[in-house]
Design a protein around this motif. Structure first.
Motif, short mmCIF file in Angstrom:
data_model
loop_
_atom_site.label_atom_id
_atom_site.label_comp_id
_atom_site.label_asym_id
_atom_site.label_seq_id
_atom_site.Cartn_x
_atom_site.Cartn_y
_atom_site.Cartn_z
N GLY A 267 47.86 -49.50 94.86
CA GLY A 267 47.42 -50.87 95.04
C GLY A 267 47.80 -51.65 93.80
O GLY A 267 47.51 -51.22 92.68
N VAL A 268 48.46 -52.78 93.99
CA VAL A 268 49.01 -53.55 92.87
C VAL A 268 48.46 -54.97 92.91
O VAL A 268 48.56 -55.65 93.94
N VAL A 269 47.91 -55.42 91.79
CA VAL A 269 47.39 -56.78 91.74
C VAL A 269 47.71 -57.39 90.37
O VAL A 269 47.73 -56.69 89.35
N SER A 270 48.00 -58.69 90.37
CA SER A 270 48.20 -59.43 89.12
C SER A 270 47.34 -60.68 89.19
O SER A 270 47.32 -61.37 90.22
N VAL A 271 46.62 -60.96 88.10
CA VAL A 271 45.70 -62.11 88.11
C VAL A 271 45.85 -62.90 86.81
O VAL A 271 46.38 -62.40 85.81
N MET A 272 45.36 -64.10 86.85
CA MET A 272 45.23 -64.93 85.65
C MET A 272 43.74 -64.93 85.28
O MET A 272 42.92 -65.50 85.99
N PRO A 273 43.36 -64.25 84.21
CA PRO A 273 41.94 -64.16 83.86
C PRO A 273 41.31 -65.53 83.68
O PRO A 273 41.92 -66.44 83.14
N SER A 274 40.09 -65.67 84.17
CA SER A 274 39.36 -66.93 84.05
C SER A 274 37.88 -66.65 84.20
O SER A 274 37.45 -65.52 84.49
N ASP A 275 37.07 -67.68 84.02
CA ASP A 275 35.63 -67.54 84.18
C ASP A 275 35.26 -67.23 85.63
O ASP A 275 34.20 -66.67 85.90
N ARG A 276 36.13 -67.58 86.56
CA ARG A 276 35.84 -67.38 87.99
C ARG A 276 36.29 -66.02 88.48
O ARG A 276 35.95 -65.62 89.60
N PHE A 277 37.05 -65.30 87.67
CA PHE A 277 37.62 -64.03 88.14
C PHE A 277 37.44 -62.98 87.05
O PHE A 277 38.08 -63.02 86.02
N GLU A 278 36.52 -62.04 87.27
CA GLU A 278 36.22 -61.01 86.28
C GLU A 278 37.12 -59.79 86.48
O GLU A 278 37.68 -59.58 87.55
N SER A 279 37.20 -58.97 85.43
CA SER A 279 38.07 -57.80 85.49
C SER A 279 37.62 -56.83 86.58
O SER A 279 38.45 -56.15 87.20
N ALA A 280 36.31 -56.75 86.84
CA ALA A 280 35.82 -55.85 87.89
C ALA A 280 36.36 -56.28 89.25
O ALA A 280 36.60 -55.43 90.13
N MET A 281 36.55 -57.56 89.44
CA MET A 281 37.10 -58.06 90.70
C MET A 281 38.55 -57.63 90.85
O MET A 281 39.01 -57.34 91.95
N MET A 282 39.29 -57.59 89.76
CA MET A 282 40.68 -57.13 89.81
C MET A 282 40.73 -55.66 90.23
O MET A 282 41.58 -55.25 91.03
N ILE A 283 39.83 -54.85 89.68
CA ILE A 283 39.79 -53.44 90.04
C ILE A 283 39.47 -53.27 91.53
O ILE A 283 40.12 -52.47 92.23
N ARG A 284 38.50 -54.01 92.01
CA ARG A 284 38.14 -53.91 93.44
C ARG A 284 39.29 -54.35 94.32
O ARG A 284 39.54 -53.75 95.38
N SER A 285 40.01 -55.37 93.91
CA SER A 285 41.15 -55.85 94.69
C SER A 285 42.25 -54.79 94.74
O SER A 285 42.83 -54.51 95.80
N ALA A 286 42.55 -54.16 93.59
CA ALA A 286 43.57 -53.11 93.56
C ALA A 286 43.15 -51.92 94.40
O ALA A 286 43.97 -51.30 95.09
N ASP A 287 41.87 -51.59 94.37
CA ASP A 287 41.36 -50.46 95.15
C ASP A 287 41.48 -50.74 96.64
O ASP A 287 41.86 -49.85 97.43
N ALA A 288 41.19 -51.97 97.04
CA ALA A 288 41.33 -52.34 98.46
C ALA A 288 42.78 -52.25 98.91
O ALA A 288 43.09 -51.80 100.02
N LEU A 289 43.70 -52.68 98.04
CA LEU A 289 45.12 -52.61 98.37
C LEU A 289 45.60 -51.17 98.43
O LEU A 289 46.44 -50.82 99.27
N LEU A 290 45.06 -50.32 97.58
CA LEU A 290 45.39 -48.90 97.63
C LEU A 290 44.95 -48.31 98.97
O LEU A 290 45.69 -47.52 99.59
#
Length: 306
Positions: A267-290
């Motif tokens: 699962g591959v995801v790229s994000v622009m870090p911000s107050d609205r998007f936490e690192s844990a959300m990136m992990i969950r997104s990559a896991d869902a894509l996996l």
């Protein structure tokens, strides 16, 4: 390799507002160390952040920003808080030394300096630092594969997330899972399974080779590749290389539904870090894509930009 040979490679930052003092210390240390210098606190902090010296020799009395303020700023930064500091100052009283040590300094040398004493104190602090670095490296390394472990990944993700947020640069994550690894262990045994994990991690490492990239064993047969300053297109290139490198190993896997050799899903995801998007959300997104990659037949990656 001995500790003495490692210490000779130390990078020293001298901070003093008087060039004659810098020259004296530089002459004492230049034969054994890589010596840098700054003539004010602001410049010292900038150099410490970007050059990451192994040791700082810091004057206490400087205009604009004194040594105590510099020391406090260094200790407040995650990048520089573990760099040992030796105060080198004209101050001589026990109270001055106590204040320096209480502010976070590792040692205190009064001016005028003795070159032999400076060299000895520097060697001592560098030896302690490099030994500490080596022990810390052991606690952050997966004992089986030799890559970073989950603790190292969590620490690095936190640091890189904040760094990318400050610089407004993207950060990418690839979660990698070895396809049907339980079946592999059942067919070939746990020793073969351990050897498989080692070879697979080496293959992944060949796909993510930038100095800032981090490959970590995330748990069991799952790995994480952290790619700071990487957009989705770049992360997809790395994921493609992972598939190619693992295929090149040609490790037999007779109990895989994918094919006769070992494969991986990602699962591959790229994000622009911000107050609205936490690192844990990136992990969950990559896991869902996996999970999607597995559901669609494995030996592939699914990707998404945020």
């Amino acid at each position: 390799m001995t500790w003495g040979s490692i210490v000779k490679k130390g990078r020293i930052l001298i901070v003093d507002d008087a060039m004659e003092n810098i020259q004296i210390l530089h002459q004492a240390l230049q034969d054994e160390h890589d010596v840098l210098f700054a003539m004010n606190g602001t410049k010292a902090l900038h150099m410490a952040q970007h050059q990451l010296p192994d040791l700082i020799l810091l004057d206490a009395m400087m205009p604009d920003m004194d040594g105590y303020a510099v020391c406090a700023a260094l200790r407040a930064s995650e990048l520089t808080r573990d760099i040992p500091i030796i105060f080198v100052t004209a101050l001589k009283t026990p109270e001055d030394e106590t204040r320096a040590l209480s502010s976070g300094a590792a040692d205190f040398i009064s001016k005028p300096v003795n070159a032999a004493v400076v060299r000895a104190r520097v060697r001592t602090q560098l030896t302690v630092k490099f030994q500490s670095d080596a022990l810390r490296e052991l606690t952050l390394t997966d004992s089986l594969t030799g890559v970073a472990n989950r603790r190292a990944f969590d620490e690095r993700l936190d640091a890189e997330w904040r760094r990318c947020a400050r610089s407004q640069m993207p950060i990418a994550l690839i979660l990698v899972d070895i396809d049907h690894f339980k079946n592999f262990n059942d067919a070939y045994g746990h020793q073969a399974g351990d050897a498989c994990l080692k070879k697979a991690s080496e293959a992944m490492g060949r796909a993510a080779m930038r100095p800032q990239d981090l490959l970590a064993r995330y748990g069991g047969e799952e790995f994480a590749i952290l790619l700071p300053y990487e957009d989705l297109g770049g992360a997809e290139v790395v994921a493609g290389k992972v598939i190619d490198e693992v295929a090149r190993l040609a490790i037999p896997h007779e109990r895989s539904s994918v094919g006769p050799i070992l494969t991986v899903s990602m699962g591959v995801v790229s994000v622009m870090p911000s107050d609205r998007f936490e690192s844990a959300m990136m992990i969950r997104s990559a896991d869902a894509l996996l999970y999607e990659a597995k559901a669609e037949g494995r030996n592939r990656f699914k990707s998404k930009g945020q």
